[in-house]
Design a protein around this motif. Structure first.
Motif, short mmCIF file in Angstrom:
data_model
loop_
_atom_site.label_atom_id
_atom_site.label_comp_id
_atom_site.label_asym_id
_atom_site.label_seq_id
_atom_site.Cartn_x
_atom_site.Cartn_y
_atom_site.Cartn_z
N ASN A 255 41.71 54.19 25.07
CA ASN A 255 40.50 53.36 25.13
C ASN A 255 39.23 54.12 25.52
O ASN A 255 38.15 53.54 25.52
CB ASN A 255 40.72 52.20 26.09
N GLY A 256 39.37 55.40 25.89
CA GLY A 256 38.19 56.23 26.13
C GLY A 256 37.64 56.22 27.53
O GLY A 256 36.83 57.07 27.89
N ASP A 257 38.07 55.27 28.37
CA ASP A 257 37.58 55.20 29.75
C ASP A 257 38.55 54.34 30.55
O ASP A 257 39.41 53.66 29.99
CB ASP A 257 36.17 54.61 29.81
N LYS A 258 38.38 54.36 31.88
CA LYS A 258 39.16 53.47 32.74
C LYS A 258 38.68 52.04 32.55
O LYS A 258 37.57 51.79 32.09
CB LYS A 258 38.98 53.87 34.20
N PRO A 259 39.52 51.07 32.94
CA PRO A 259 39.05 49.69 32.94
C PRO A 259 37.93 49.50 33.97
O PRO A 259 37.69 50.36 34.82
CB PRO A 259 40.29 48.88 33.36
N THR A 260 37.28 48.37 33.91
CA THR A 260 36.37 47.97 34.97
C THR A 260 37.19 47.38 36.11
O THR A 260 38.15 46.63 35.86
CB THR A 260 35.36 46.93 34.46
N TYR A 261 36.83 47.74 37.34
CA TYR A 261 37.58 47.29 38.52
C TYR A 261 36.71 46.44 39.43
O TYR A 261 35.52 46.69 39.61
CB TYR A 261 38.06 48.48 39.34
N SER A 262 37.32 45.44 40.02
CA SER A 262 36.77 44.74 41.17
C SER A 262 37.82 44.86 42.27
O SER A 262 39.02 44.65 42.03
CB SER A 262 36.51 43.27 40.85
N PHE A 263 37.39 45.20 43.48
CA PHE A 263 38.33 45.53 44.54
C PHE A 263 38.41 44.46 45.64
O PHE A 263 37.44 43.74 45.90
CB PHE A 263 37.95 46.86 45.19
N TYR A 264 39.55 44.41 46.29
CA TYR A 264 39.74 43.57 47.46
C TYR A 264 40.57 44.33 48.48
O TYR A 264 41.12 45.40 48.20
CB TYR A 264 40.41 42.24 47.09
N GLY A 265 40.65 43.78 49.69
CA GLY A 265 41.38 44.46 50.76
C GLY A 265 42.48 43.65 51.37
O GLY A 265 43.17 44.13 52.29
N ASP A 266 42.72 42.40 50.90
CA ASP A 266 43.70 41.54 51.54
C ASP A 266 44.29 40.58 50.49
O ASP A 266 43.55 39.99 49.70
CB ASP A 266 43.04 40.75 52.67
N ASP A 267 45.61 40.44 50.50
CA ASP A 267 46.29 39.60 49.51
C ASP A 267 45.82 38.15 49.54
O ASP A 267 45.58 37.54 48.49
CB ASP A 267 47.80 39.64 49.76
N ASP A 268 45.70 37.58 50.73
CA ASP A 268 45.32 36.17 50.82
C ASP A 268 43.88 35.96 50.37
O ASP A 268 43.58 34.97 49.69
CB ASP A 268 45.53 35.66 52.25
#
Length: 350
Positions: free
Chosen positions: A49-62
């Motif tokens: 696909n030529g690049d990484k996906p777009t990411y949105s991050f979190y720090g906690d499962d809940d």
């Protein structure tokens, strides 16, 4: 989680809810733990696909679940196993098409045993990574005999020098183990109360409940904390910064393990085909090295783990151990919510 330094990882987590954090290929939005956008996990995806996906991050499962349940849209998410039933019950996910994931056959069967993960409708959860929750400690200041038992967390000698994760699942795994429980799928009222009482005894010793491994590593590197209930990545962070740290997975009462993976979110904004490119890239045997070196976790694929020498697996804390294990498998959702509420009371001093 860490790619280069504890400070950079901490900054990434601080941005966890300003989606998207890392914009790249707009055709796939991955909702993930900070630090998992590792090159070696995405080799196949980038090649196609030529690049990484777009990411949105979190720090906690809940918190991640609450954000998705409140309407945030992404294509795939990375919960740990005990959360999958909540995603299913809320109608947030749909099954993966296993015929499009050839390497699913290489996943260790133990990680797909639950009907919550795999049933007649399909595969709802693709296990990808696993780790341990155990004792991280400074061996230059803490004798090995002190961490031979989980009761070290109650030892007045370490008052104010201890940290625990701000994670109900991991804290209750610790408390159950410390009070003689190694299976949390059928906890009695007496066992629940004993574990809660143990956590209340520990609470006065706790300097902090860490929100992410970078925070945990910082408090240990500063010398404030000598002993922590830790994931592998906290230890990996500290070792990368040449801090003296050991990982005790064999106290007499035992330690815990967890497995995480990816779910296919309903009505995602991106490409379904790219979601399969992503998961197939993750399951490639070459991913195991990147996962272990950057985060310290084991891979769910038996074929992938064969690429890592056993001595390295043991050093990272994902090798076999001679101690009881409490696996953080899906448990009673009602009990899990009760544990979460009780943990909030304990942290507040009640």
């Amino acid at each position: 989680m860490k790619k280069s330094s504890v400070l950079l990882a901490s900054a990434a987590v601080a941005l966890a809810f300003s989606a998207p954090v890392r914009a790249a290929d707009p055709g796939l939005l991955v909702f993930d733990w900070a630090g998992f956008e590792i090159d070696g996990l995405l080799t196949g995806y980038v090649a196609k696909n030529g690049d990484k996906p777009t990411y949105s991050f979190y720090g906690d499962d809940d918190e991640a679940y609450q954000k998705l349940a409140s309407g945030f849209k992404a294509d795939v998410a990375h919960p740990c196993s005990q959360m999958v039933s909540k995603y299913r019950d809320a109608g947030l996910i749909e099954p993966w098409d296993a015929s499009k994931i050839p390497a699913i056959a290489d996943i260790d069967p133990q990680y797909l045993q639950s009907p919550i993960f795999k049933d007649a409708q399909g595969v709802w959860f693709i296990p990808t990574d696993w780790g341990a929750a155990a004792i991280a400690y400074n061996p230059e200041q803490v004798p090995a005999e002190d961490v031979a038992t989980l009761q070290v967390f109650k030892d007045p000698k370490y008052a104010g020098r201890i940290s625990l994760p701000n994670s109900s699942d991991d804290v209750w795994a610790l408390a159950y183990l410390a009070t003689g429980v190694t299976d949390w799928t059928n906890v009695s009222e007496e066992q629940f109360q004993a574990a809660a009482a143990w956590l209340r005894e520990v609470h006065p010793n706790v300097l902090s409940y860490w929100a992410d491994p970078a925070e945990q590593a910082q408090t240990m590197a500063s010398g404030e904390v000598l002993i922590s209930w830790s994931w592998n990545d906290g230890v990996t962070n500290l070792r990368a910064d040449n801090y003296p740290v050991a990982f005790q997975r064999e106290p007499v009462e035992g330690s815990s393990t967890f497995v995480c993976g990816y779910v296919n979110l309903k009505d995602g904004p991106g490409s379904e085909e790219k979601a399969y490119d992503f998961i197939n890239s993750w399951l490639a045997p070459t991913s195991a090295r990147a996962l272990l070196d950057n985060i310290g976790y084991g891979h769910s694929s038996l074929k992938a783990m064969e690429t890592i020498p056993m001595e390295e697996q043991i050093e990272a804390g994902v090798g076999p151990v001679n101690a009881p294990i409490l696996p953080q498998v899906p448990n009673d959702p009602v009990m899990r919510e009760r544990q979460l509420a009780e943990f909030e009371k304990i942290k507040a001093g009640f």
